[in-house]
Design a protein around this motif. Structure first.
Motif, mmCIF file in Angstrom:
data_model
loop_
_atom_site.group_PDB
_atom_site.id
_atom_site.type_symbol
_atom_site.label_atom_id
_atom_site.label_comp_id
_atom_site.label_asym_id
_atom_site.label_seq_id
_atom_site.Cartn_x
_atom_site.Cartn_y
_atom_site.Cartn_z
ATOM 1 N N LEU A 53 41.927 38.936 39.442
ATOM 2 C CA LEU A 53 41.181 39.012 38.190
ATOM 3 C C LEU A 53 39.800 38.386 38.346
ATOM 4 O O LEU A 53 38.811 38.922 37.826
ATOM 5 C CB LEU A 53 41.963 38.320 37.071
ATOM 6 C CG LEU A 53 41.276 38.231 35.709
ATOM 7 C CD1 LEU A 53 40.881 39.612 35.199
ATOM 8 C CD2 LEU A 53 42.177 37.518 34.702
ATOM 9 N N SER A 54 39.729 37.274 39.049
ATOM 10 C CA SER A 54 38.442 36.611 39.249
ATOM 11 C C SER A 54 37.448 37.528 39.955
ATOM 12 O O SER A 54 36.292 37.645 39.541
ATOM 13 C CB SER A 54 38.652 35.327 40.063
ATOM 14 O OG SER A 54 37.434 34.641 40.261
ATOM 15 N N ILE A 55 37.908 38.200 41.007
ATOM 16 C CA ILE A 55 37.028 39.116 41.733
ATOM 17 C C ILE A 55 36.745 40.363 40.901
ATOM 18 O O ILE A 55 35.613 40.861 40.858
ATOM 19 C CB ILE A 55 37.653 39.484 43.089
ATOM 20 C CG1 ILE A 55 37.712 38.242 43.973
ATOM 21 C CG2 ILE A 55 36.851 40.586 43.777
ATOM 22 C CD1 ILE A 55 38.371 38.459 45.313
ATOM 23 N N ALA A 56 37.761 40.850 40.203
ATOM 24 C CA ALA A 56 37.574 42.047 39.372
ATOM 25 C C ALA A 56 36.536 41.811 38.287
ATOM 26 O O ALA A 56 35.789 42.726 37.913
ATOM 27 C CB ALA A 56 38.905 42.461 38.751
ATOM 28 N N ARG A 57 36.471 40.590 37.753
ATOM 29 C CA ARG A 57 35.468 40.283 36.726
ATOM 30 C C ARG A 57 34.046 40.478 37.274
ATOM 31 O O ARG A 57 33.159 40.921 36.538
ATOM 32 C CB ARG A 57 35.656 38.840 36.233
ATOM 33 C CG ARG A 57 36.774 38.676 35.237
ATOM 34 C CD ARG A 57 37.152 37.208 35.025
ATOM 35 N NE ARG A 57 35.974 36.365 34.833
ATOM 36 C CZ ARG A 57 35.346 36.182 33.658
ATOM 37 N NH1 ARG A 57 35.814 36.787 32.578
ATOM 38 N NH2 ARG A 57 34.295 35.396 33.573
ATOM 39 N N ALA A 58 33.839 40.139 38.529
ATOM 40 C CA ALA A 58 32.518 40.365 39.119
ATOM 41 C C ALA A 58 32.283 41.835 39.434
ATOM 42 O O ALA A 58 31.162 42.332 39.363
ATOM 43 C CB ALA A 58 32.367 39.527 40.393
ATOM 44 N N ALA A 76 20.568 39.244 34.969
ATOM 45 C CA ALA A 76 19.664 39.837 35.961
ATOM 46 C C ALA A 76 20.427 40.598 37.045
ATOM 47 O O ALA A 76 19.807 41.225 37.903
ATOM 48 C CB ALA A 76 18.794 38.749 36.605
ATOM 49 N N GLY A 77 21.762 40.525 36.991
ATOM 50 C CA GLY A 77 22.562 41.328 37.908
ATOM 51 C C GLY A 77 23.233 40.556 39.024
ATOM 52 O O GLY A 77 23.543 41.132 40.075
ATOM 53 N N VAL A 78 23.489 39.266 38.805
ATOM 54 C CA VAL A 78 24.186 38.462 39.808
ATOM 55 C C VAL A 78 25.597 38.186 39.316
ATOM 56 O O VAL A 78 25.793 37.604 38.244
ATOM 57 C CB VAL A 78 23.452 37.136 40.090
ATOM 58 C CG1 VAL A 78 24.195 36.336 41.161
ATOM 59 C CG2 VAL A 78 22.015 37.392 40.529
ATOM 60 N N GLY A 79 26.586 38.620 40.098
ATOM 61 C CA GLY A 79 27.982 38.335 39.791
ATOM 62 C C GLY A 79 28.471 37.180 40.639
ATOM 63 O O GLY A 79 28.161 37.113 41.827
ATOM 64 N N PHE A 80 29.248 36.280 40.041
ATOM 65 C CA PHE A 80 29.681 35.072 40.734
ATOM 66 C C PHE A 80 31.186 34.923 40.634
ATOM 67 O O PHE A 80 31.756 34.977 39.544
ATOM 68 C CB PHE A 80 28.986 33.848 40.124
ATOM 69 C CG PHE A 80 29.358 32.528 40.760
ATOM 70 C CD1 PHE A 80 29.354 32.369 42.136
ATOM 71 C CD2 PHE A 80 29.698 31.440 39.965
ATOM 72 C CE1 PHE A 80 29.689 31.163 42.721
ATOM 73 C CE2 PHE A 80 30.034 30.217 40.538
ATOM 74 C CZ PHE A 80 30.034 30.082 41.928
ATOM 75 N N ARG A 110 26.553 45.128 40.261
ATOM 76 C CA ARG A 110 25.616 44.005 40.270
ATOM 77 C C ARG A 110 24.597 44.186 41.391
ATOM 78 O O ARG A 110 24.869 44.833 42.399
ATOM 79 C CB ARG A 110 26.344 42.674 40.497
ATOM 80 C CG ARG A 110 27.668 42.518 39.785
ATOM 81 C CD ARG A 110 27.536 42.135 38.342
ATOM 82 N NE ARG A 110 28.861 41.902 37.751
ATOM 83 C CZ ARG A 110 29.066 41.482 36.526
ATOM 84 N NH1 ARG A 110 28.058 41.228 35.728
ATOM 85 N NH2 ARG A 110 30.295 41.303 36.054
ATOM 86 N N ARG A 111 23.447 43.561 41.193
ATOM 87 C CA ARG A 111 22.461 43.554 42.270
ATOM 88 C C ARG A 111 22.922 42.700 43.442
ATOM 89 O O ARG A 111 22.623 42.980 44.605
ATOM 90 C CB ARG A 111 21.116 43.034 41.752
ATOM 91 C CG ARG A 111 20.451 43.961 40.755
ATOM 92 C CD ARG A 111 19.426 43.237 39.907
ATOM 93 N NE ARG A 111 18.217 42.910 40.635
ATOM 94 C CZ ARG A 111 17.207 42.194 40.122
ATOM 95 N NH1 ARG A 111 17.297 41.750 38.880
ATOM 96 N NH2 ARG A 111 16.128 41.953 40.822
ATOM 97 N N LEU A 112 23.653 41.635 43.127
ATOM 98 C CA LEU A 112 24.109 40.695 44.149
ATOM 99 C C LEU A 112 25.428 40.084 43.701
ATOM 100 O O LEU A 112 25.593 39.717 42.532
ATOM 101 C CB LEU A 112 23.065 39.589 44.347
ATOM 102 C CG LEU A 112 23.426 38.442 45.285
ATOM 103 C CD1 LEU A 112 23.531 38.938 46.735
ATOM 104 C CD2 LEU A 112 22.389 37.313 45.196
ATOM 105 N N TYR A 113 26.360 39.958 44.648
ATOM 106 C CA TYR A 113 27.642 39.313 44.399
ATOM 107 C C TYR A 113 27.718 38.026 45.219
ATOM 108 O O TYR A 113 27.507 38.048 46.437
ATOM 109 C CB TYR A 113 28.807 40.225 44.796
ATOM 110 C CG TYR A 113 28.871 41.532 44.047
ATOM 111 C CD1 TYR A 113 29.720 41.700 42.956
ATOM 112 C CD2 TYR A 113 28.087 42.616 44.441
ATOM 113 C CE1 TYR A 113 29.787 42.910 42.276
ATOM 114 C CE2 TYR A 113 28.141 43.823 43.764
ATOM 115 C CZ TYR A 113 28.987 43.963 42.682
ATOM 116 O OH TYR A 113 29.050 45.161 42.009
#
Length: 241
Positions: free
Chosen positions: A144-149, A80-84, A154-157
């Protein structure tokens, strides 16, 4: 003022026998960075994980763009567009940097222009693109962790303490990348204990204590009011740089 991108209404979350969130009411404005602050153990990480569906709200609602996502499975929330970005990074050490990024692109193949922007923000990822993620340094793993998001829009990070335990130079790199993401119009909910970073990036702010939201407002208001900082968090930002 536009409707918030994210809204929590009376959210209670239990973990085993512990009552962690106790009626959280929270709004994240569309666009910009909302800081989620508070002392250790007050429920900040649990709030992010409840939004992401890792832990289920016992009661209350989590609304993304007005849609109730409270009971959706985590993969559906991601689609749905949420990156974590979890506090423990959540990368796959046995996979290459490239493979980690491909897995994070839930909408399809990585856009080459987007990838070049990620490389410009985090040059070591391009250098070690074909190398195993487990061989990266701690700071590079956080990149890398942040780059993956960030690998797709995304609609929301949701980002949990991205600068924790990092050297000042790496913190500056992280802050610069998040600022660029913000300048693209992203909506970000960011847990951060480094108050210099919080002041530099935050637009709005939510402060938690004992599983509840105890204050919300503009980041600038909290950043310039030492008395308010003491009352809400038991310390001043200037003393905790």
């Amino acid at each position: 003022m536009s409707d918030p991108i994210l809204k929590l209404e009376g959210v209670y979350t239990d973990i085993a026998q512990y009552h962690i969130l106790q009626g959280v009411d929270l709004e994240v404005p569309r666009g910009g960075v909302t800081m989620l602050l508070g002392r250790n153990g007050v429920g900040k990480t649990t709030t992010l994980r409840t939004v992401m569906g890792h832990w289920r709200a016992k009661t209350g609602k989590v609304l993304l763009d007005g849609q109730d996502i409270t009971t959706l499975p985590t993969p559906q929330i991601a689609r749905a567009g949420v990156g974590f970005v979890p506090e423990n990074m959540g990368i796959f050490s046995d996979l290459t940097v490239e493979e980690n990024m491909i897995l994070a692109a839930v909408s399809g193949p990585i856009d080459p222009a987007r990838l070049e922007w990620v490389f410009s923000a985090f040059p070591p990822l391009k250098t070690f693109w074909k190398g195993h993620a487990g061989n990266l340094s701690g700071g590079q793993k956080q990149m890398l962790s942040i780059a993956r998001a960030m690998v797709e829009e995304r609609r929301l990070y949701l980002i949990d303490e991205p600068t924790k335990g990092l050297a000042p130079a790496i913190i500056s790199t992280m802050a610069r990348a998040l600022r660029e993401l913000k300048e693209q119009g992203a909506s970000i909910l960011l847990v951060e204990q480094n108050f210099s970073v919080a002041k530099a990036l935050g637009d709005s702010c939510v402060v938690m204590d004992d599983g509840r939201v105890v204050w919300s407002g503009e980041m600038a208001e909290l950043a310039t009011d030492a008395g308010l900082q003491e009352r809400l968090m038991g310390l001043s930002m200037e003393a905790h740089q």
